[in-house]
Design an enzyme around this catalytic site. Structure first.
Site, PDB file in Angstrom:
ATOM      1  N   THR A 136       0.879  -1.188   0.000  1.00  8.57           N
ATOM      2  CA  THR A 136       0.000   0.000   0.000  1.00  8.57           C
ATOM      3  C   THR A 136       0.904   1.222   0.000  1.00  8.57           C
ATOM      4  O   THR A 136       2.133   1.108   0.110  1.00  8.57           O
ATOM      5  CB  THR A 136      -0.883   0.042   1.268  1.00  8.57           C
ATOM      6  OG1 THR A 136      -0.044   0.282   2.405  1.00  8.57           O
ATOM      7  CG2 THR A 136      -1.649  -1.247   1.456  1.00  8.57           C
ATOM      8  N   GLN A 137       0.299   2.400  -0.063  1.00 10.13           N
ATOM      9  CA  GLN A 137       1.119   3.612  -0.096  1.00 10.13           C
ATOM     10  C   GLN A 137       1.831   3.839   1.235  1.00 10.13           C
ATOM     11  O   GLN A 137       2.933   4.348   1.282  1.00 10.13           O
ATOM     12  CB  GLN A 137       0.264   4.803  -0.502  1.00 10.13           C
ATOM     13  CG  GLN A 137      -0.078   4.688  -1.982  1.00 10.13           C
ATOM     14  CD  GLN A 137      -1.028   5.740  -2.472  1.00 10.13           C
ATOM     15  OE1 GLN A 137      -2.004   6.058  -1.797  1.00 10.13           O
ATOM     16  NE2 GLN A 137      -0.762   6.263  -3.652  1.00 10.13           N
ATOM     17  N   CYS A 138       1.154   3.398   2.315  1.00  2.00           N
ATOM     18  CA  CYS A 138       1.816   3.563   3.613  1.00  2.00           C
ATOM     19  C   CYS A 138       2.679   2.355   3.990  1.00  2.00           C
ATOM     20  O   CYS A 138       3.609   2.467   4.790  1.00  2.00           O
ATOM     21  CB  CYS A 138       0.793   3.872   4.705  1.00  2.00           C
ATOM     22  SG  CYS A 138      -0.651   2.816   4.651  1.00  2.00           S
ATOM     23  N   TYR A 139       2.348   1.199   3.423  1.00  2.00           N
ATOM     24  CA  TYR A 139       3.120  -0.026   3.692  1.00  2.00           C
ATOM     25  C   TYR A 139       3.553  -0.632   2.352  1.00  2.00           C
ATOM     26  O   TYR A 139       2.956  -1.582   1.863  1.00  2.00           O
ATOM     27  CB  TYR A 139       2.266  -1.041   4.462  1.00  2.00           C
ATOM     28  CG  TYR A 139       1.944  -0.609   5.884  1.00  2.00           C
ATOM     29  CD1 TYR A 139       2.897  -0.765   6.892  1.00  2.00           C
ATOM     30  CD2 TYR A 139       0.696  -0.073   6.202  1.00  2.00           C
ATOM     31  CE1 TYR A 139       2.606  -0.371   8.192  1.00  2.00           C
ATOM     32  CE2 TYR A 139       0.407   0.319   7.506  1.00  2.00           C
ATOM     33  CZ  TYR A 139       1.366   0.174   8.491  1.00  2.00           C
ATOM     34  OH  TYR A 139       1.090   0.553   9.776  1.00  2.00           O
ATOM     35  N   PRO A 140       4.591  -0.086   1.725  1.00  2.00           N
ATOM     36  CA  PRO A 140       4.905  -0.448   0.343  1.00  2.00           C
ATOM     37  C   PRO A 140       5.547  -1.837   0.157  1.00  2.00           C
ATOM     38  O   PRO A 140       5.428  -2.429  -0.904  1.00  2.00           O
ATOM     39  CB  PRO A 140       5.880   0.655  -0.096  1.00  2.00           C
ATOM     40  CG  PRO A 140       6.466   1.186   1.177  1.00  2.00           C
ATOM     41  CD  PRO A 140       5.421   1.024   2.223  1.00  2.00           C
TER      42      PRO A 140
END
Ligand code: SF4
Ligand code: SF4
Lengths: 403, 138
Positions: A136-140
């Protein structure tokens, strides 16, 4: 004379507490009577050690760099639950590697699973961790393969939804013409053996049958370290019929337990392989019971002769959830190595370990005597008889629109 | 002196013949029957230990062979790892020759003299405390 938790703790701190195990107390009460024994003794320690399938570990790995939100994860190839926050993991003791042959070649060996991972972690062994994620954008980050060790984890918590069953079944094979492989061990045909799994007179909830002192917040010996009761266990069922001494005639109360794995030792946390069935974890548990009054010590004086276990057929009745117990036998008979059932002599085998249960009760006794373990008063009781809490089987309703 | 263990299998045509009594009568050996059973098909199985002078024990087994008794001579093949053993006792009921027993305090005792390496106990141990040498080597 009655005693309070505070008074007992004061004695423990001063090294003056008198502590005995749930086995030692039996003779003492017989000799001196409950009144005198209650005056002299402050704490009774219990113990049990056996496979407890409703157990697992809640692990937090610490955040990776870049950050990652685990979605599929494995420890030593055993699948781990990650439907919680980003780097929290829960590994259940009965989980098996995806490619385990299970019972394809019957009976399967079930050599390694969640219970063994937990044993390895507690032993301080390195364990291989693998995980993937969608990113994800916060957990790439999308993948990780790394070696982990319990000492590097920010937290490792044993979190067991159901342990320390108050009494349990005795399993026999009444009908199958071949051995059957169950979670209660191998049962030979024609009542070849009777397997049981309880520490009887040493077992925590059998010494406090109405849950007077064992409740939410009770501090305990868990896996060689300290832990707590955090709730009643799943399937907690105080309403099971009881004998004239108030002892349930079958599996009744259960406890949900929690504790820091970093304080535990491999001696009391062991992976288990039940041939033809699956994997599990044997957990060592010890619960101290404060002798508040005469009534309390009288219930701790329960002996194997007073505790009756139901004998169930595991070839037809148990699997089909039908029938009734073949008989009730006492733990004194079970412990003698033979029971008499319908005129036959049947050899008994225990799945839990009495020598380990004894060792745990002795260890806890030493901790308390040495002033290293204080008792906690429950912050709330777990439900007893009359509380309305009752276990019942699955209520199976068809899905609407499905035939 | 020699002591030799064997699993004897008697076909249904042999079960009612006095083979063991013949053995004891004709040979100067002691025969220790550790376990005997007869299956529904009326075959008989017996775990025995035959003890006596080496040459006579050999002759005793020749006698059994001559009477068409099937025999298996198990190797001493069992490893009991007391560091893994938790003394639960789950194996005891599976050990017919009573090589595995529990003592008065509930501790497991392994008497390798009585063990015939039938390996029936191995799958019964949940703690991997029992294994065969061959498994160990592989
Ligand atoms: S192999 Fe196991 S079951 Fe067989 S005789 Fe030896 S100890 Fe007993
Ligand atoms: S079953 Fe295994 S752990 Fe239990 S007593 Fe036998 S050898 Fe020991």
């Amino acid at each position: 004379m009655t005693k309070t938790y505070e008074e007992i703790n004061e004695k423990i701190k001063n090294g003056k507490a008198v502590v005995v195990t749930a086995e030692e107390v039996i003779e003492i009460v017989k000799d001196k009577g409950a009144k005198k024994a209650a005056d002299e003794i402050d704490v009774v320690t219990t113990g049990t050690f056996g496979p407890m399938c409703s157990s697992g570990a809640l692990l937090n790995t610490g955040h990776t760099k870049p950050r990652m939100n685990y979605k599929r994860a494995y420890l030593n190839r055993v699948p781990v639950y990650c439907g919680v926050a980003a780097v929290d993991l829960y590994i259940g003791v009965t989980a098996m590697p995806d490619d385990d042959p299970a019972n394809k070649v019957f009976p399967g060996k079930f050599e390694y699973g969640g219970g063994h991972v937990i044993e390895d972690l507690v032993s301080g062994k390195d364990v291989v961790f693998e995980a993937t994620s969608h990113g994800t954008q916060c957990y790439p980050r999308k993948e990780i393969t790394a070696t982990i060790n319990i000492r590097d984890l920010p937290s490792a918590t044993l979190l067991n939804p159901r342990n320390a069953y108050q009494n349990y079944n005795v399993a026999v094979n009444a009908h199958a013409k071949h051995p059957i492989y169950t979670y209660m061990g191998i049962l030979r045909p024609n009542f070849g053996n009777a397997n049981y799994c309880s520490a009887g007179q040493l077992s925590p909830l059998l010494n406090d049958p109405n849950y007077r002192t064992i409740g939410i917040g009770t501090k305990i010996f868990l896996g060689g370290g300290t832990g707590y009761v955090f709730y009643q266990g799943t399937q907690h069922n105080p309403e099971v019929p009881r004998n004239e001494k108030g002892i349930p005639m079958g599996g009744a109360g259960t406890l949900a337990l929690v504790g820091d794995m970093k304080t535990m030792s491999r001696r009391y946390i062991r992976g288990v392989s039940m041939t033809g069935y699956g994997v599990s974890l044997a957990v060592g548990i010890g619960v101290p019971i404060p002798v508040l009054d005469e009534e309390m010590i009288a219930s701790c004086a329960v002996s194997d002769a007073d505790i009756m276990a139901p004998v169930w057929d595991y070839s037809e009745d148990y699997p089909n959830f039908q029938g009734k117990p073949i008989a009730h036998v006492s733990y004194a008979e079970l412990g003698s190595g033979r029971i008499n059932l319908q005129g036959r002599e049947i050899e008994t085998a225990s799945i839990s370990s009495m020598p380990m249960a004894r060792e745990i009760a002795q260890t806890l006794k030493k901790w308390i005597t040495d002033g290293n373990f204080l008792l906690t008063k429950p912050s709330a009781p777990i439900p007893g008889t009359g509380s309305g809490v009752k276990y019942h089987p699955f209520v199976e309703r068809p899905v609407k629109g499905n035939k | 002196m020699t002591k030799k263990s064997a699993i004897l299998h008697f076909g249904s045509d042999l079960v009612d013949k006095p083979i063991i009594s013949g053995l004891i009568r004709n040979y100067d050996v002691s025969v220790n029957i550790l376990q005997a059973s007869i299956t529904p098909e009326e075959d008989g199985t017996m775990f025995v230990q035959i003890e006596g002078e080496h040459a006579i024990v050999q002759k005793a087994f020749d006698y059994l062979r001559d009477h068409r008794v099937d025999m298996i001579f198990p190797a001493k093949n069992l490893i009991w790892d007391d560091k893994k053993c938790v003394d639960c006792g789950a194996c005891v009921a599976h050990c017919l020759p009573r090589a595995l027993t529990v003592d008065g305090s509930g501790k497991l005792q392994f008497n390798s003299e009585r063990c015939i390496a039938c390996e029936l106990c191995i799958p019964a141990c949940p703690y991997h405390a029992l294994g065969s040498v061959s498994e160990h080597l592989s």
